[in-house]
Design a protein around this motif. Structure first.
Motif, mmCIF file in Angstrom:
data_model
loop_
_atom_site.group_PDB
_atom_site.id
_atom_site.type_symbol
_atom_site.label_atom_id
_atom_site.label_comp_id
_atom_site.label_asym_id
_atom_site.label_seq_id
_atom_site.Cartn_x
_atom_site.Cartn_y
_atom_site.Cartn_z
ATOM 1 N N GLU A 333 0.833 -1.203 0.000
ATOM 2 C CA GLU A 333 0.000 0.000 0.000
ATOM 3 C C GLU A 333 0.869 1.254 0.000
ATOM 4 O OE1 GLU A 333 -2.185 -0.862 3.512
ATOM 5 O OE2 GLU A 333 -0.682 0.000 4.868
ATOM 6 N N GLU A 335 0.476 5.375 1.077
ATOM 7 C CA GLU A 335 -0.340 6.328 1.810
ATOM 8 C C GLU A 335 0.118 7.744 1.486
ATOM 9 O OE1 GLU A 335 -0.577 7.504 6.427
ATOM 10 O OE2 GLU A 335 -1.250 5.453 6.013
ATOM 11 N N GLY A 338 -2.032 10.757 4.583
ATOM 12 C CA GLY A 338 -2.825 10.047 5.575
ATOM 13 C C GLY A 338 -3.896 9.145 5.027
ATOM 14 N N SER A 339 -4.057 9.041 3.697
ATOM 15 C CA SER A 339 -5.089 8.176 3.115
ATOM 16 C C SER A 339 -4.476 7.281 2.041
ATOM 17 C CB SER A 339 -6.224 9.016 2.515
ATOM 18 O OG SER A 339 -5.727 9.839 1.473
ATOM 19 N N LEU A 340 -5.042 6.060 1.891
ATOM 20 C CA LEU A 340 -4.535 5.116 0.901
ATOM 21 C C LEU A 340 -4.913 5.570 -0.498
ATOM 22 C CD1 LEU A 340 -5.354 1.708 2.635
ATOM 23 C CD2 LEU A 340 -3.202 2.988 2.655
ATOM 24 N N LYS A 341 -3.947 5.496 -1.419
ATOM 25 C CA LYS A 341 -4.176 5.941 -2.791
ATOM 26 C C LYS A 341 -4.006 4.817 -3.801
ATOM 27 C CE LYS A 341 -5.069 10.196 -1.788
ATOM 28 N NZ LYS A 341 -6.436 10.746 -2.020
ATOM 29 N N TYR A 385 -11.270 -2.664 1.338
ATOM 30 C CA TYR A 385 -10.962 -1.270 1.077
ATOM 31 C C TYR A 385 -12.012 -0.674 0.139
ATOM 32 C CZ TYR A 385 -8.909 -3.172 -3.214
ATOM 33 O OH TYR A 385 -8.718 -3.828 -4.404
ATOM 34 N N ARG A 388 -13.284 3.888 -5.697
ATOM 35 C CA ARG A 388 -14.136 4.939 -6.268
ATOM 36 C C ARG A 388 -14.159 4.808 -7.785
ATOM 37 N NH1 ARG A 388 -16.008 9.624 -4.295
ATOM 38 N NH2 ARG A 388 -14.734 9.312 -2.405
ATOM 39 N N THR A 395 -18.752 4.893 -4.935
ATOM 40 C CA THR A 395 -17.766 4.133 -4.177
ATOM 41 C C THR A 395 -18.315 2.748 -3.861
ATOM 42 O OG1 THR A 395 -18.575 4.988 -2.072
ATOM 43 C CG2 THR A 395 -16.774 6.203 -3.154
#
Length: 504
Positions: A333, A335, A338-341, A385, A388, A395
């Motif tokens: 993963e 990040e 602060g968010s998973l991309k 997870y 989108r 989503t």
């Protein structure tokens, strides 16, 4: 006074002469009967009369007749005793302590005994030699109570990576299994192993052992110790880089970074092994911009693994097995702020119980055939997870769960071609008996897949040459050696593995 001593020694000579006639000499008596027990410690009086021919013949005669025959005798002085009938027995075998004690120098009318009492003249008991133990003996100096497995034979030598690629439990040890789950069996082993194509070297000093190999893009070092009942090893492969300028600070972990530990303990006739690793499976880059509004980026591509194995290797004779479980936490993963991309991350938890079995089905002095079965129940639970849809903006959750049953029958055949050459062949048949997958994604929604397939057959043939107990080399041929003649000359796909040993 000298006359009394002379008369007493004559009586002694007569007693030994009569003992010789009463008990015939046994020329082929066992070695145990030819060792007389020592008599009284007091030596005979050193007088010229004591050095008569009869006295000189006493040791040889005493070595032939049992002590019970030498009873007290009262008679007239007799001629000196004749030499012993068994001249082949060396005089050194009769200790000097067998001479007549000092008490024989008594007045003639008392008829003193010519030998020590019978209870002090019993033949010495032969030294008891311990019978061979039925239990297999380990290397010299093995700790007391440690069972080191089957006795050493030409089939149980340590092999390289070319041997037993199908992981048959009844086959001999190779360096991969020794370093992975059989640390205690390295006790007493002294060798150096080199594998050029695999970029690896292994050395064992009897107690301490070590290895060097390649892990991803970095070199890894291994150091371990074993005393036969306990073993431990640590592994480390380090590749780090740090970069900094006025705009950004960046840290990089190379592919193959590894920190691992394995502990192994013998409990009765079983060995319990526990190991774990933290290893990067791809290069990780962490970026920290110095500008306040710029987002930080962190990459995590790594495996956290743990393994527990129980084996009956030290006590097995006919049936060999290992059972255990492998645990893997796979993280893949990135990040950002602060968010998973990740558009399609595949982080998961894997739990794989397994059971490996092997047994000698046919064997002789020069060949043997080993049958085995490796079974595993892999279970994979993928992280859930959010995905989108780029077109609609909707989503959805995405996840996957898999469970299966894998059965891999295998066979190993090996034959000795003289004292220096071994030929071996291996085959394995991989069958996914049951494979069940359930999940959901944006494109297909909920889905289920159930299948059973045999999709892989492995077959190799290998060759080992060993010169005395000094050195050995072995290799296994790849399929290109048999299907593409050009590979013999360009070196591509000729060998599955090639390695060499130096033994000490």
């Amino acid at each position: 006074m000298n006359l009394k001593k002379t008369f007493a020694m004559a009586l002694v000579s007569a007693a030994f002469a009569m003992a010789q006639e009463a008990a015939p000499a046994q020329k082929a008596a066992p070695a145990e009967a030819a060792q007389p027990a020592p008599a009284a410690e007091a030596p005979a009086a050193e007088t010229p009369a004591a050095k008569t021919p009869a006295a000189e013949a006493q040791p040889a005669a005493a070595a032939q007749a049992p002590a019970e025959v030498a009873q007290p005798v009262a008679q007239e002085a007799a001629p000196a005793a004749a030499p012993a009938e068994n001249p082949e027995a060396p005089a050194a075998e009769a200790p000097a302590a067998a001479q007549a004690p000092a008490e024989v120098a008594q007045p003639a009318q008392e008829a003193a005994p010519a030998a020590a009492p019978a209870e002090t003249a019993k033949p010495a008991e032969p030294k008891q030699v311990a019978a061979p133990s039925a239990d297999p003996q380990g290397p010299q100096g093995a700790p007391e109570g440690v069972r080191m497995g089957p006795p050493k034979t030409p089939f149980t030598v340590v092999h390289g990576s070319a041997y037993n690629t199908v992981k048959n439990e009844a086959a001999g040890d190779n360096v991969d299994l020794l370093l992975d789950r059989r640390l205690t069996k390295l006790y007493g082993q002294k060798f150096f192993y080199i594998e050029p194509a695999g970029e690896r070297g292994v050395v064992s000093l009897g107690n301490f052992f070590g290895a060097m190999d390649i892990s991803g893009d970095v070199g890894r070092a291994l150091l371990g110790y074993t005393n036969g009942s306990f073993g431990a090893e640590i592994r480390a492969g380090v590749g780090k880089r740090r970069f900094e300028n006025d705009n950004v600070e960046q840290k990089v972990s190379y592919n193959g970074n590894d920190f691992g530990l394995t502990l192994s303990k013998m409990l009765g006739g079983y060995v319990v092994t526990l190991g774990g690793d933290w290893i990067t499976v791809a290069q990780e880059t962490d970026t920290d911009p110095k500008a306040k509004r710029a987002p930080t980026t962190e990459e995590r591509y790594r495996d956290l693994t743990a393994t527990l194995v129980v084996s009956d290797g030290p006590s097995a004779r006919k049936h060999f097995w290992s059972a255990g479980v492998n645990f893997t936490r796979h993280i893949n993963e990135m990040e950002v702020a602060g968010s998973l991309k990740n558009e399609n991350p595949d982080s998961y938890i894997g739990i794989v119980p397994f059971f490996d079995y092997g047994t000698p089905a046919l064997q002789s002095e020069h060949a043997r055939l080993l049958l085995g079965l490796n079974a595993a129940v892999p279970t994979i639970i993928q992280d859930e997870y959010i995905v989108r849809d780029t077109t609609s903006g909707a989503t959805a959750k995405k996840n996957m769960t898999h469970v299966g049953l894998s059965l891999t029958p295998n066979v190993v055949g090996e034959v000795l071609l003289g004292e220096s050459v071994m030929l071996f062949g291996e085959a394995a048949y991989q069958w996914e008996a049951v494979s069940y997958t359930k999940g959901e994604n944006v494109e297909a929604g909920d889905y289920k897949v159930l299948e059973s397939v045999a999709d892989k057959v492995q077959a190799t043939v290998g060759f080992r040459y060993q010169y005395k107990d000094w050195a050995a080399c072995e290799f296994a041929f790849g399929d290109s050696f048999f299907t593409d003649t050009k590979s013999i000359f360009n070196g591509e796909g000729v060998f599955v593995s090639f390695g060499g040993f130096i033994y000490f």
